[in-house]
Design an enzyme around this catalytic site. Structure first.
Site, PDB file in Angstrom:
ATOM      1  N   PHE A  43       0.852  -1.181   0.000  1.00 36.66           N
ATOM      2  CA  PHE A  43       0.000   0.000   0.000  1.00 36.66           C
ATOM      3  C   PHE A  43       0.891   1.235   0.000  1.00 36.66           C
ATOM      4  O   PHE A  43       1.730   1.404   0.888  1.00 36.66           O
ATOM      5  CB  PHE A  43      -0.910  -0.008   1.231  1.00 36.66           C
ATOM      6  CG  PHE A  43      -1.839  -1.187   1.264  1.00 36.66           C
ATOM      7  CD1 PHE A  43      -3.090  -1.120   0.676  1.00 36.66           C
ATOM      8  CD2 PHE A  43      -1.453  -2.377   1.866  1.00 36.66           C
ATOM      9  CE1 PHE A  43      -3.942  -2.216   0.691  1.00 36.66           C
ATOM     10  CE2 PHE A  43      -2.294  -3.474   1.896  1.00 36.66           C
ATOM     11  CZ  PHE A  43      -3.538  -3.397   1.306  1.00 36.66           C
ATOM     12  N   ILE A  95       2.639  -1.665   4.248  1.00 37.14           N
ATOM     13  CA  ILE A  95       2.322  -0.284   3.909  1.00 37.14           C
ATOM     14  C   ILE A  95       3.595   0.547   3.993  1.00 37.14           C
ATOM     15  O   ILE A  95       4.433   0.330   4.853  1.00 37.14           O
ATOM     16  CB  ILE A  95       1.190   0.314   4.773  1.00 37.14           C
ATOM     17  CG1 ILE A  95       1.620   0.553   6.204  1.00 37.14           C
ATOM     18  CG2 ILE A  95      -0.041  -0.547   4.741  1.00 37.14           C
ATOM     19  CD1 ILE A  95       0.637   1.406   6.961  1.00 37.14           C
ATOM     20  N   CYS A  96       3.735   1.450   3.066  1.00 36.41           N
ATOM     21  CA  CYS A  96       4.918   2.306   2.998  1.00 36.41           C
ATOM     22  C   CYS A  96       4.978   3.183   4.248  1.00 36.41           C
ATOM     23  O   CYS A  96       4.062   3.968   4.510  1.00 36.41           O
ATOM     24  CB  CYS A  96       4.857   3.171   1.742  1.00 36.41           C
ATOM     25  SG  CYS A  96       6.227   4.341   1.617  1.00 36.41           S
ATOM     26  N   VAL A  97       6.036   3.030   5.014  1.00 36.23           N
ATOM     27  CA  VAL A  97       6.150   3.747   6.281  1.00 36.23           C
ATOM     28  C   VAL A  97       6.188   5.261   6.078  1.00 36.23           C
ATOM     29  O   VAL A  97       5.538   6.008   6.826  1.00 36.23           O
ATOM     30  CB  VAL A  97       7.361   3.244   7.104  1.00 36.23           C
ATOM     31  CG1 VAL A  97       8.676   3.536   6.408  1.00 36.23           C
ATOM     32  CG2 VAL A  97       7.358   3.831   8.504  1.00 36.23           C
ATOM     33  N   ALA A 145       2.713   6.420   5.157  1.00 32.37           N
ATOM     34  CA  ALA A 145       1.818   6.243   6.301  1.00 32.37           C
ATOM     35  C   ALA A 145       2.011   7.348   7.336  1.00 32.37           C
ATOM     36  O   ALA A 145       1.033   7.929   7.823  1.00 32.37           O
ATOM     37  CB  ALA A 145       2.048   4.875   6.931  1.00 32.37           C
TER      38      ALA A 145
END
Length: 128
Positions: free
Chosen positions: A39, A77-79, A82
């Protein structure tokens, strides 16, 4: 065949995430292996456990979580994306001095390395 999916749209408001979820279900139903879903950008909102759809709508956030629990699909998910959008796990919430976290169980904050690895190890990468 081994697949990875990249989701760049939020859980609600666009068709991207729901189309990706339906595609994921179809892959599994046809006997393909779905290794991971990454994501990115607005797609990180799919991991927000504070999302509360109307009672007559499909709960896409919990749908992704069930996909993880039932089929072992990694939900990364891409930190960076996010954190920019206020989606944090307990560790990041503590580091940033926030009162609580909102990352849905089953999702993992990851770097772009997770996407690169999926690109190298899967036969196909499909973006929504």
């Amino acid at each position: 065949m081994r697949f990875a999916i990249v989701v760049t749209g939020p859980a609600y408001g666009t068709q991207q995430a729901s189309s990706a979820f339906q595609f994921a279900q179809a892959l599994i139903a046809e006997g393909h292996k779905l290794s991971s879903v990454f994501f990115y950008r607005e797609g990180v909102y799919n991991a927000n456990h504070l999302t509360s759809p109307a009672s007559d709508e499909f709960d896409l956030v919990r749908g992704w979580q069930q996909l993880n629990a039932q089929h072992g699909v990694a939900l990364n998910i891409c930190v960076a994306a996010a954190l920019r959008r206020g989606v944090v796990d307990e560790m990041e919430a503590g580091r940033l001095g926030l009162a609580s976290s909102n990352l849905q169980q089953g999702f993992t904050l990851s770097g772009l390395g997770a996407l690169a690895e999926a690109s190298l190890t899967c036969d196909r990468v499909v973006q929504f």
